[in-house]
Design a protein around this motif. Sequence first.
Motif, short mmCIF file in Angstrom:
data_model
loop_
_atom_site.label_atom_id
_atom_site.label_comp_id
_atom_site.label_asym_id
_atom_site.label_seq_id
_atom_site.Cartn_x
_atom_site.Cartn_y
_atom_site.Cartn_z
N LEU A 61 19.59 3.54 -7.98
CA LEU A 61 18.42 2.77 -8.34
C LEU A 61 17.33 3.10 -7.36
O LEU A 61 17.56 3.12 -6.15
CB LEU A 61 18.70 1.27 -8.28
N GLY A 62 16.16 3.38 -7.87
CA GLY A 62 15.04 3.67 -7.00
C GLY A 62 13.76 3.77 -7.80
O GLY A 62 13.78 4.03 -9.00
N TYR A 63 12.67 3.53 -7.12
CA TYR A 63 11.36 3.61 -7.73
C TYR A 63 10.44 4.36 -6.79
O TYR A 63 10.45 4.12 -5.58
CB TYR A 63 10.77 2.22 -7.96
N ALA A 64 9.63 5.24 -7.35
CA ALA A 64 8.62 5.92 -6.54
C ALA A 64 7.52 4.92 -6.21
O ALA A 64 7.39 3.88 -6.85
CB ALA A 64 8.04 7.10 -7.32
N SER A 65 6.74 5.21 -5.21
CA SER A 65 5.63 4.35 -4.81
C SER A 65 4.38 4.75 -5.56
O SER A 65 3.41 5.27 -5.00
CB SER A 65 5.39 4.46 -3.30
N THR A 66 4.39 4.52 -6.87
CA THR A 66 3.26 4.88 -7.72
C THR A 66 2.97 3.75 -8.69
O THR A 66 3.84 2.94 -9.00
CB THR A 66 3.55 6.15 -8.54
N PRO A 67 1.75 3.70 -9.22
CA PRO A 67 1.41 2.66 -10.19
C PRO A 67 2.27 2.70 -11.45
O PRO A 67 2.47 1.69 -12.11
CB PRO A 67 -0.06 2.95 -10.53
N ASN A 68 2.82 3.87 -11.79
CA ASN A 68 3.63 4.01 -13.01
C ASN A 68 5.11 3.73 -12.80
O ASN A 68 5.89 3.84 -13.74
CB ASN A 68 3.46 5.41 -13.59
N ALA A 69 5.52 3.37 -11.61
CA ALA A 69 6.95 3.17 -11.32
C ALA A 69 7.67 2.23 -12.28
O ALA A 69 8.77 2.54 -12.74
CB ALA A 69 7.14 2.71 -9.88
#
Length: 98
Positions: A4-12
């Motif tokens: 599980l992970g999310y990039a640090s971007t508005p579209n995450a």
Amino acid sequence: FTELGYASTPNAPYSPWEGGMQGNADVEIQAKCYEAFFETIWQEPWFAGVYWWKWNPNVRSGGKYNRRFTPQNKPAEKIIEAHYRGEGSAVSRIAMAK
């Protein structure tokens, strides 16, 4: 969870598979995605664990201008830490405010 992970971007929250190679960094959105995971999945009786994508061996990885997946040195790291300590959402909101 396998990972599980999310990039640090508005579209995450909308495209979590995108690696954060373009656009501005948004560590607050990333933190909110991690908080959503803890608020919805963490306490489920069937949940057994998660591999955080992507945790780097370099303790200086990440940072507030880093768009990549690592939560290190970003508000998301504080959220993970708070939930592992059992401190939950109250500490998470404080971490996101900093």
